[in-house]
Design a protein around this motif. Structure first.
Motif, PDB file in Angstrom:
ATOM      1  N   LYS A  11       0.962  -1.208  -0.007  1.00 37.01           N
ATOM      2  CA  LYS A  11       0.097  -0.121   0.038  1.00 37.01           C
ATOM      3  C   LYS A  11       0.788   1.227  -0.143  1.00 37.01           C
ATOM      4  CE  LYS A  11      -3.883  -2.133   2.179  1.00 37.01           C
ATOM      5  NZ  LYS A  11      -5.183  -2.002   3.355  1.00 37.01           N
ATOM      6  N   SER A  32      -9.837   8.135   0.981  1.00 37.16           N
ATOM      7  CA  SER A  32     -10.090   7.477   2.713  1.00 37.16           C
ATOM      8  C   SER A  32      -9.514   6.362   2.528  1.00 37.16           C
ATOM      9  CB  SER A  32     -11.405   7.644   2.814  1.00 37.16           C
ATOM     10  OG  SER A  32     -11.968   9.102   2.925  1.00 37.16           O
ATOM     11  N   SER A  34      -6.810   3.121   4.427  1.00 38.17           N
ATOM     12  CA  SER A  34      -5.340   2.734   4.831  1.00 38.17           C
ATOM     13  C   SER A  34      -4.686   3.396   3.757  1.00 38.17           C
ATOM     14  CB  SER A  34      -5.280   1.603   5.289  1.00 38.17           C
ATOM     15  OG  SER A  34      -5.478   0.522   4.378  1.00 38.17           O
ATOM     16  N   THR A  35      -4.599   2.866   2.435  1.00 34.74           N
ATOM     17  CA  THR A  35      -3.821   3.247   1.363  1.00 34.74           C
ATOM     18  C   THR A  35      -3.833   4.704   1.065  1.00 34.74           C
ATOM     19  OG1 THR A  35      -4.644   1.078   0.462  1.00 34.74           O
ATOM     20  CG2 THR A  35      -3.016   2.579  -0.948  1.00 34.74           C
ATOM     21  N   ASP A  87      -6.982   7.633  -4.607  1.00 35.03           N
ATOM     22  CA  ASP A  87      -7.777   7.062  -3.422  1.00 35.03           C
ATOM     23  C   ASP A  87      -7.820   5.445  -3.536  1.00 35.03           C
ATOM     24  OD1 ASP A  87      -9.845   6.605  -1.593  1.00 35.03           O
ATOM     25  OD2 ASP A  87     -11.362   7.535  -2.551  1.00 35.03           O
ATOM     26  N   GLY A  88      -8.058   4.670  -2.525  1.00 36.39           N
ATOM     27  CA  GLY A  88      -8.083   3.432  -2.667  1.00 36.39           C
ATOM     28  C   GLY A  88      -9.418   2.664  -3.140  1.00 36.39           C
ATOM     29  N   ALA A  89      -9.146   1.523  -3.135  1.00 37.68           N
ATOM     30  CA  ALA A  89     -10.571   0.748  -3.804  1.00 37.68           C
ATOM     31  C   ALA A  89     -10.581  -0.621  -3.074  1.00 37.68           C
ATOM     32  CB  ALA A  89     -10.456   0.364  -5.150  1.00 37.68           C
ATOM     33  N   ASP A  90     -11.598  -1.115  -2.877  1.00 38.63           N
ATOM     34  CA  ASP A  90     -11.995  -2.498  -2.238  1.00 38.63           C
ATOM     35  C   ASP A  90     -12.020  -3.834  -3.282  1.00 38.63           C
ATOM     36  OD1 ASP A  90     -12.724  -1.618   0.769  1.00 38.63           O
ATOM     37  OD2 ASP A  90     -14.070  -0.598  -0.585  1.00 38.63           O
ATOM     38  N   LYS A 100     -16.210   0.553  -3.941  1.00 38.56           N
ATOM     39  CA  LYS A 100     -15.469   1.235  -3.048  1.00 38.56           C
ATOM     40  C   LYS A 100     -16.498   1.315  -1.789  1.00 38.56           C
ATOM     41  CE  LYS A 100     -13.210   5.105  -3.667  1.00 38.56           C
ATOM     42  NZ  LYS A 100     -12.411   4.750  -2.556  1.00 38.56           N
ATOM     43  N   GLY A 101     -15.902   1.935  -0.781  1.00 37.94           N
ATOM     44  CA  GLY A 101     -16.903   2.276   0.377  1.00 37.94           C
ATOM     45  C   GLY A 101     -16.712   1.506   1.673  1.00 37.94           C
ATOM     46  N   GLY A 102     -15.478   0.401   1.600  1.00 40.91           N
ATOM     47  CA  GLY A 102     -15.250  -0.237   2.565  1.00 40.91           C
ATOM     48  C   GLY A 102     -15.129   0.660   4.041  1.00 40.91           C
ATOM     49  N   GLY A 103     -14.699   1.695   3.857  1.00 41.29           N
ATOM     50  CA  GLY A 103     -14.475   2.421   5.188  1.00 41.29           C
ATOM     51  C   GLY A 103     -15.733   3.394   5.268  1.00 41.29           C
ATOM     52  N   GLY A 104     -16.826   3.259   4.401  1.00 45.25           N
ATOM     53  CA  GLY A 104     -17.974   4.054   4.526  1.00 45.25           C
ATOM     54  C   GLY A 104     -17.798   5.399   4.108  1.00 45.25           C
ATOM     55  N   ALA A 105     -17.220   5.777   3.054  1.00 46.35           N
ATOM     56  CA  ALA A 105     -16.737   7.197   2.841  1.00 46.35           C
ATOM     57  C   ALA A 105     -17.140   7.385   1.310  1.00 46.35           C
ATOM     58  CB  ALA A 105     -15.391   7.719   3.163  1.00 46.35           C
ATOM     59  N   GLU A 109     -16.430  10.139  -1.457  1.00 46.83           N
ATOM     60  CA  GLU A 109     -15.384   9.757  -2.220  1.00 46.83           C
ATOM     61  C   GLU A 109     -15.832   9.874  -3.828  1.00 46.83           C
ATOM     62  OE1 GLU A 109     -13.032   6.521   0.280  1.00 46.83           O
ATOM     63  OE2 GLU A 109     -14.673   5.847  -0.745  1.00 46.83           O
ATOM     64  N   LYS A 127      -6.541  -6.585  -4.484  1.00 43.66           N
ATOM     65  CA  LYS A 127      -7.954  -5.857  -4.711  1.00 43.66           C
ATOM     66  C   LYS A 127      -8.084  -6.083  -5.835  1.00 43.66           C
ATOM     67  CE  LYS A 127      -7.879  -3.679  -0.670  1.00 43.66           C
ATOM     68  NZ  LYS A 127      -7.819  -2.305  -0.567  1.00 43.66           N
TER      69      LYS A 127
HETATM   70  C1  5RP Z   1     -13.354   3.917   1.837  1.00 42.84           C
HETATM   71  C2  5RP Z   1     -12.788   3.171   0.657  1.00 42.84           C
HETATM   72  C3  5RP Z   1     -11.303   2.826   0.645  1.00 42.84           C
HETATM   73  O1  5RP Z   1     -10.647   3.432  -0.267  1.00 42.84           O
HETATM   74  C4  5RP Z   1     -11.323   1.336   0.570  1.00 42.84           C
HETATM   75  O2  5RP Z   1     -12.093   0.750   1.564  1.00 42.84           O
HETATM   76  C5  5RP Z   1      -9.875   0.900   0.418  1.00 42.84           C
HETATM   77  O3  5RP Z   1      -9.342   0.993   1.753  1.00 42.84           O
HETATM   78  P1  5RP Z   1      -8.178   0.296   2.117  1.00 42.84           P
HETATM   79  O4  5RP Z   1      -6.991   1.313   1.376  1.00 42.84           O
HETATM   80  O5  5RP Z   1      -7.858   0.667   3.757  1.00 42.84           O
HETATM   81  O6  5RP Z   1      -7.907  -0.940   1.689  1.00 42.84           O
HETATM   82  O7  5RP Z   1     -13.597   3.162  -0.183  1.00 42.84           O
HETATM   83  O8  5RP Z   1     -14.822   4.004   1.779  1.00 42.84           O
END
Ligand code: 5RP
Length: 229
Positions: A11, A32, A34-35, A87-90, A100-105, A109, A127
């Motif tokens: 990451k 939003s 961790s990445t 930004d990151g992605a799930d 996306k949206g694992g962090g709820g944002a 986003e 991913k």
């Molecule tokens: C938050 C997201 C993040 O970008 C997604 O969950 C990836 O997170 P991480 O970088 O922690 O794996 O969409 O809403």
């Protein structure tokens, strides 16, 4: 002893590579998760060494982090176009279709990504998928409509679950809404699914990001692979 690179190392590597796309004077969308957090931390170091950028954050957490690192934060009242968002992605599927949206944002986003001239995804290689749908699709809903939306989703063959915190209380988004994490199975037609979910009254946004990302920087071991749309 040779230590194997961890997921977190990957990451950081992807986040570091994304700095190459940031230029002096840019307005930068701050993702939003961790990445994206690694990206913001690295960007903060550059700002402290003189890089002149302004950031628009996609969550309260990212905004607070950026401010703590002296990254100037603005909003859409001062600027309606973002030069580049990182930004990151799930999940990342061919054509750069994303969950996306694992962090709820996901809501902010998506707003930030849609206002961006360039949207770059940073991720570790876990991913990357051949088809979206293993990761439960987050759907943000107005609280009072959540049972109605859940029923409609069930009627569509989707299994929604209200997201909860470890304490058992409902997860509430930055905008005060709930998240339904939806088991959809393999998503054969993401565009169609996105349209069907969008038309349910009470849905605020869903985590399918289609035709939005321009580039994905995916780290595996010591290598960063560029995936284009
Ligand atoms: C938050 C997201 C993040 O970008 C997604 O969950 C990836 O997170 P991480 O970088 O922690 O794996 O969409 O809403």
């Amino acid at each position: 002893m040779l230590l194997m690179p961890t997921t977190d190392d990957a990451k950081i590597l992807a986040a570091r590579r994304s700095l190459e796309f940031i230029e002096d004077g840019m307005v930068v969308g701050l993702g939003s998760g961790s990445t994206a957090t690694h990206f913001i931390q690295l960007l903060g170091k550059r700002v402290q060494s003189g890089l002149n950028i302004r950031g628009i954050a996609s969550s309260r957490a990212s905004e607070e982090l950026a401010a703590s690192l002296s990254i100037p934060i603005i909003d859409f009242s001062t600027c309606s176009e973002i030069d580049v968002t990182i930004d990151g992605a799930d999940e990342i599927a061919p054509g750069l279709s994303l969950i996306k949206g694992g962090g709820g944002a996901l809501l902010r986003e998506k707003i930030v990504a849609s206002a961006s001239k360039r949207f770059i995804v940073v991720a570790d290689s876990s991913k990357v998928v051949s088809k979206l749908g293993k990761f439960p699709l987050p759907v943000e809903v107005i609280t009072m409509a959540a049972p109605l939306v859940a029923k409609k989703l069930l009627d569509m063959g989707i299994r929604p679950k209200v997201r909860r915190l470890g304490s058992g209380s409902e997860f509430v988004t930055d905008e005060g809404n709930l998240i339904l994490d939806c088991e959809c199975g393999a998503i054969d037609d993401p565009q169609r699914l996105a349209a069907s979910i969008r038309q349910i009254v009470g849905v605020v946004e869903h985590g399918l990001f289609l035709d939005m990302a321009d580039l994905a920087l995916v780290a595996k071991g010591a290598e960063v692979i560029e995936m284009a749309r």
